[in-house]
Motif scaffolding. Structure first.
Motif, mmCIF file in Angstrom:
data_model
loop_
_atom_site.group_PDB
_atom_site.id
_atom_site.type_symbol
_atom_site.label_atom_id
_atom_site.label_comp_id
_atom_site.label_asym_id
_atom_site.label_seq_id
_atom_site.Cartn_x
_atom_site.Cartn_y
_atom_site.Cartn_z
ATOM 1 N N VAL A 1 -39.568 1.811 36.662
ATOM 2 C CA VAL A 1 -38.224 1.704 36.095
ATOM 3 C C VAL A 1 -37.379 2.900 36.520
ATOM 4 C CG1 VAL A 1 -36.872 1.632 33.959
ATOM 5 C CG2 VAL A 1 -38.991 0.320 34.139
ATOM 6 N N ALA A 2 -37.977 4.094 36.468
ATOM 7 C CA ALA A 2 -37.248 5.300 36.867
ATOM 8 C C ALA A 2 -36.839 5.231 38.333
ATOM 9 C CB ALA A 2 -38.111 6.532 36.608
ATOM 10 N N ARG A 3 -37.754 4.783 39.182
ATOM 11 C CA ARG A 3 -37.455 4.699 40.620
ATOM 12 C C ARG A 3 -36.338 3.704 40.900
ATOM 13 N NH1 ARG A 3 -39.361 1.096 44.291
ATOM 14 N NH2 ARG A 3 -41.020 0.392 42.894
ATOM 15 N N LEU A 4 -36.410 2.538 40.267
ATOM 16 C CA LEU A 4 -35.415 1.500 40.527
ATOM 17 C C LEU A 4 -34.061 1.845 39.915
ATOM 18 C CD1 LEU A 4 -37.618 -1.695 40.056
ATOM 19 C CD2 LEU A 4 -36.954 -0.555 42.172
ATOM 20 N N MET A 5 -34.071 2.461 38.725
ATOM 21 C CA MET A 5 -32.793 2.870 38.130
ATOM 22 C C MET A 5 -32.121 3.930 38.989
ATOM 23 S SD MET A 5 -33.341 2.888 33.973
ATOM 24 C CE MET A 5 -31.621 3.399 33.730
ATOM 25 N N HIS A 6 -32.913 4.823 39.544
ATOM 26 C CA HIS A 6 -32.346 5.844 40.434
ATOM 27 C C HIS A 6 -31.719 5.182 41.661
ATOM 28 C CE1 HIS A 6 -31.895 9.701 42.469
ATOM 29 N NE2 HIS A 6 -32.469 9.168 43.533
ATOM 30 N N GLY A 7 -32.418 4.181 42.217
ATOM 31 C CA GLY A 7 -31.886 3.486 43.373
ATOM 32 C C GLY A 7 -30.624 2.700 43.065
ATOM 33 N N LEU A 8 -30.517 2.212 41.829
ATOM 34 C CA LEU A 8 -29.338 1.447 41.412
ATOM 35 C C LEU A 8 -28.193 2.346 40.946
ATOM 36 C CD1 LEU A 8 -31.150 -1.368 39.396
ATOM 37 C CD2 LEU A 8 -29.856 -1.693 41.522
ATOM 38 N N GLY A 9 -28.500 3.639 40.804
ATOM 39 C CA GLY A 9 -27.469 4.555 40.311
ATOM 40 C C GLY A 9 -27.216 4.414 38.820
ATOM 41 N N LEU A 10 -28.222 3.961 38.074
ATOM 42 C CA LEU A 10 -28.075 3.764 36.630
ATOM 43 C C LEU A 10 -28.720 4.911 35.872
ATOM 44 C CD1 LEU A 10 -28.998 -0.038 36.353
ATOM 45 C CD2 LEU A 10 -26.725 0.991 36.594
ATOM 46 N N GLN A 11 -28.104 5.327 34.789
ATOM 47 C CA GLN A 11 -28.672 6.337 33.916
ATOM 48 C C GLN A 11 -28.111 6.153 32.518
ATOM 49 O OE1 GLN A 11 -27.475 10.058 35.665
ATOM 50 N NE2 GLN A 11 -25.455 10.024 34.718
ATOM 51 N N GLY A 12 -28.796 6.738 31.552
ATOM 52 C CA GLY A 12 -28.334 6.633 30.178
ATOM 53 C C GLY A 12 -27.404 7.773 29.830
ATOM 54 N N ILE A 13 -27.073 7.837 28.542
ATOM 55 C CA ILE A 13 -26.216 8.921 28.063
ATOM 56 C C ILE A 13 -26.990 10.221 28.138
ATOM 57 C CG2 ILE A 13 -25.148 9.915 26.009
ATOM 58 C CD1 ILE A 13 -24.231 7.215 25.222
ATOM 59 N N ARG A 14 -26.364 11.238 28.677
ATOM 60 C CA ARG A 14 -26.983 12.558 28.758
ATOM 61 C C ARG A 14 -26.146 13.561 28.007
ATOM 62 N NH1 ARG A 14 -29.000 13.346 35.020
ATOM 63 N NH2 ARG A 14 -30.443 11.594 35.084
ATOM 64 N N ARG A 15 -26.829 14.433 27.303
ATOM 65 C CA ARG A 15 -26.117 15.500 26.624
ATOM 66 C C ARG A 15 -25.611 16.500 27.647
ATOM 67 N NH1 ARG A 15 -26.438 15.291 21.323
ATOM 68 N NH2 ARG A 15 -28.114 14.126 20.330
ATOM 69 N N GLY A 16 -24.434 17.010 27.422
ATOM 70 C CA GLY A 16 -23.872 17.973 28.345
ATOM 71 C C GLY A 16 -22.897 18.875 27.627
ATOM 72 N N ARG A 17 -22.268 19.716 28.378
ATOM 73 C CA ARG A 17 -21.316 20.648 27.789
ATOM 74 C C ARG A 17 -20.020 19.931 27.480
ATOM 75 N NH1 ARG A 17 -20.996 26.193 30.961
ATOM 76 N NH2 ARG A 17 -19.796 26.617 29.065
ATOM 77 N N SER A 18 -19.448 20.272 26.350
ATOM 78 C CA SER A 18 -18.190 19.657 25.963
ATOM 79 C C SER A 18 -17.070 20.136 26.866
ATOM 80 C CB SER A 18 -17.872 20.016 24.509
ATOM 81 O OG SER A 18 -16.584 19.572 24.159
ATOM 82 N N ASP A 19 -16.145 19.203 27.193
ATOM 83 C CA ASP A 19 -15.020 19.576 28.031
ATOM 84 C C ASP A 19 -13.708 19.418 27.289
ATOM 85 O OD1 ASP A 19 -14.957 16.881 27.771
ATOM 86 O OD2 ASP A 19 -14.822 16.421 29.917
ATOM 87 N N ASP A 20 -13.754 19.589 25.951
ATOM 88 C CA ASP A 20 -12.542 19.358 25.173
ATOM 89 C C ASP A 20 -11.612 20.565 25.169
ATOM 90 O OD1 ASP A 20 -13.887 21.132 23.568
ATOM 91 O OD2 ASP A 20 -14.180 19.750 21.896
ATOM 92 N N GLY A 21 -12.016 21.667 25.796
ATOM 93 C CA GLY A 21 -11.133 22.812 25.909
ATOM 94 C C GLY A 21 -11.238 23.792 24.763
#
Length: 221
Positions: free
Chosen positions: A77-97
């Protein structure tokens, strides 16, 4: 325009030796069982990902496929999702300023009394009607959820409503929160909790941010 033989001759002259028979053999060769299986799985993976509004990552897509009776390895699943360019929600830094509040707890998720330290976060659940986002506030002392809210969008109101509910419930119970309470949340993958530091009328509650590594002290149930 040029045909197979002239192209093979040009490639061979540049050091890439390919016979015309090699080309025709490759073109007429049946697809491998793996490639056929991958094509089938890509269709199913894309469907599951789309049905869940693009928020499912590898683990949840993999589990959903198994619930539907489609056996597949997680690494596949990981290999095929990577090939399809699919990913889930990832936590990241807020960009709200907004400037991020300090981590007032300093990784110390303990409390000596109620209304001393609250921690907050939000998650999402899949329902028949679609994705629902749920925010919650936990009193570190009792490990009880003191406020919560649900919505179909990840706007600041979602997390602020959970905080407002916690304040209202404690006030109604005769144990109001006030100065000295620290409201600690995730750094804000969607910026909602960062903006909560701008929320007025919190009675002197101090707000802090930082990663919520709370798994060793989970709420009952």
């Amino acid at each position: 325009m040029f045909g197979v033989e002239p192209i093979c001759k040009v490639l061979t002259s540049h050091g890439l030796k390919i016979a015309t028979s090699t080309y025709y053999a490759a073109r007429n060769r049946r697809p491998s069982l793996r490639s056929v299986r991958d094509a089938e799985l890509k269709t199913q993976i894309s469907r599951v990902h789309a049905d869940n509004f693009g928020v499912y990552g590898v683990r949840k897509v993999w589990r959903q496929l198994h619930r539907e009776g489609i056996p597949v390895a997680r690494c596949t699943v990981a290999r095929l999702m990577h090939g399809l360019g699919l990913q889930g929600i990832r936590r990241g830094r807020s960009d709200d300023g907004h400037q991020r509040a300090d981590d007032l707890l300093q990784r110390d998720f303990t409390a000596s009394r109620p209304n001393e330290r609250w921690v907050a976060d939000f998650t999402y659940v899949s329902t028949w009607s679609g994705i629902v986002y749920v925010a919650f506030v936990v009193d570190v002392f009792s490990r009880a959820i003191v406020g919560w809210s649900a919505a179909t969008s990840k706007r600041a109101k979602l997390v602020l409503d959970a905080l407002d509910m916690a304040l209202w419930r404690r006030n109604r119970a005769g144990n109001p929160a006030g100065p000295g309470l620290i409201h600690h949340s995730d750094a804000g993958s969607q910026g909602g909790f960062n903006r909560s530091s701008q929320h007025p009328d919190l009675g002197g509650v101090r707000r802090g941010h930082g990663g919520l590594e709370f798994e060793d002290q989970r709420c009952p149930g």
